[in-house]
Motif scaffolding. Sequence first.
Motif, PDB file in Angstrom:
ATOM      1  N   ASP A   1     -38.174-110.596  -4.773  1.00 14.59           N
ATOM      2  CA  ASP A   1     -37.239-110.829  -3.675  1.00 14.59           C
ATOM      3  C   ASP A   1     -37.870-111.867  -2.742  1.00 14.59           C
ATOM      4  O   ASP A   1     -39.073-112.133  -2.821  1.00 14.59           O
TER       5      ASP A   1
ATOM      6  N   ALA B   1     -34.650-114.973  -7.335  1.00 15.54           N
ATOM      7  CA  ALA B   1     -35.064-113.564  -7.294  1.00 15.54           C
ATOM      8  C   ALA B   1     -34.738-112.874  -8.615  1.00 15.54           C
ATOM      9  O   ALA B   1     -35.554-112.112  -9.142  1.00 15.54           O
ATOM     10  N   ARG B   2     -33.560-113.143  -9.155  1.00 15.53           N
ATOM     11  CA  ARG B   2     -33.199-112.556 -10.457  1.00 15.53           C
ATOM     12  C   ARG B   2     -34.121-113.050 -11.560  1.00 15.53           C
ATOM     13  O   ARG B   2     -34.572-112.289 -12.403  1.00 15.53           O
TER      14      ARG B   2
ATOM     15  N   GLU C   1     -38.864-111.946   0.340  1.00 14.74           N
ATOM     16  CA  GLU C   1     -40.020-111.514   1.148  1.00 14.74           C
ATOM     17  C   GLU C   1     -41.274-111.390   0.292  1.00 14.74           C
ATOM     18  O   GLU C   1     -42.353-111.807   0.693  1.00 14.74           O
ATOM     19  N   ARG C   2     -41.121-110.814  -0.871  1.00 16.52           N
ATOM     20  CA  ARG C   2     -42.287-110.672  -1.762  1.00 16.52           C
ATOM     21  C   ARG C   2     -42.750-112.037  -2.260  1.00 16.52           C
ATOM     22  O   ARG C   2     -43.954-112.296  -2.372  1.00 16.52           O
ATOM     23  N   TRP C   3     -41.810-112.927  -2.569  1.00 17.43           N
ATOM     24  CA  TRP C   3     -42.157-114.272  -2.996  1.00 17.43           C
ATOM     25  C   TRP C   3     -42.955-114.972  -1.904  1.00 17.43           C
ATOM     26  O   TRP C   3     -43.981-115.585  -2.187  1.00 17.43           O
TER      27      TRP C   3
ATOM     28  N   SER D   1     -32.140-112.609   8.468  1.00 15.80           N
ATOM     29  CA  SER D   1     -31.438-112.286   7.225  1.00 15.80           C
ATOM     30  C   SER D   1     -30.572-113.492   6.849  1.00 15.80           C
ATOM     31  O   SER D   1     -30.274-114.339   7.699  1.00 15.80           O
TER      32      SER D   1
ATOM     33  N   TRP E   1     -31.643-118.796  -3.773  1.00 14.19           N
ATOM     34  CA  TRP E   1     -32.607-117.708  -3.537  1.00 14.19           C
ATOM     35  C   TRP E   1     -32.268-116.496  -4.404  1.00 14.19           C
ATOM     36  O   TRP E   1     -33.157-115.864  -4.983  1.00 14.19           O
ATOM     37  N   GLN E   2     -30.983-116.161  -4.507  1.00 15.40           N
ATOM     38  CA  GLN E   2     -30.578-115.018  -5.335  1.00 15.40           C
ATOM     39  C   GLN E   2     -30.918-115.247  -6.806  1.00 15.40           C
ATOM     40  O   GLN E   2     -31.420-114.350  -7.480  1.00 15.40           O
TER      41      GLN E   2
END
Length: 181
Positions: A106, A100-101, A108-110, A144, A96-97
């Motif tokens: 991020d 996102a990069r 949530e936005r994805w 989280s 996931w990190q």
Amino acid sequence: MIDLAMSEIELPDGPSGDWRADLTLLAERTRATGLRHPWLITLLTSRPTLGPHLLRVHEYALGAFNGTGLDIDDVTGFAGMLDDYVHSAIRREIGWQEEARRTGLDPERWKRDYMGPYVRHVVASGAFPLFNRSILDSRTAHLSPEERFRQGLDRILDAIAALIPATDPGAPHARRYDAQA
């Protein structure tokens, strides 16, 4: 390199006697180290090494089960199961990190902007009722990463606890795994 990274997992000199607390501590510290070194989990699961720091961590995991009444096959099996869970959770979180990069989105936005329209369409179709339930009723998707990790860890430890023999000779014993059954 692997053993040097494993040296970062700070543990007491030995388990405390509370197997669940000891394994929770080990899992959380392994997660923190794995997240600091994204390459570590891939190497740990593809090239086992037996350096002194890895052996120290493994010995701590096995020692956490002292006094539980489990035989060595169950102890090594449960330690491996816990490792598998922790490594998988770390790998998923790193994925996931990295995504996102790579995308600049991020999680949530994805979910909201990229997957949201499609998921709404699938839910509205009614074609996948269990998927719909997992989207509409699940709390896990909204936790989280730390909470999700801990929730899964608690489930693994609960499963192990159910298989530990009762220590009171008069108490009914928990169901035990029997490899020959």
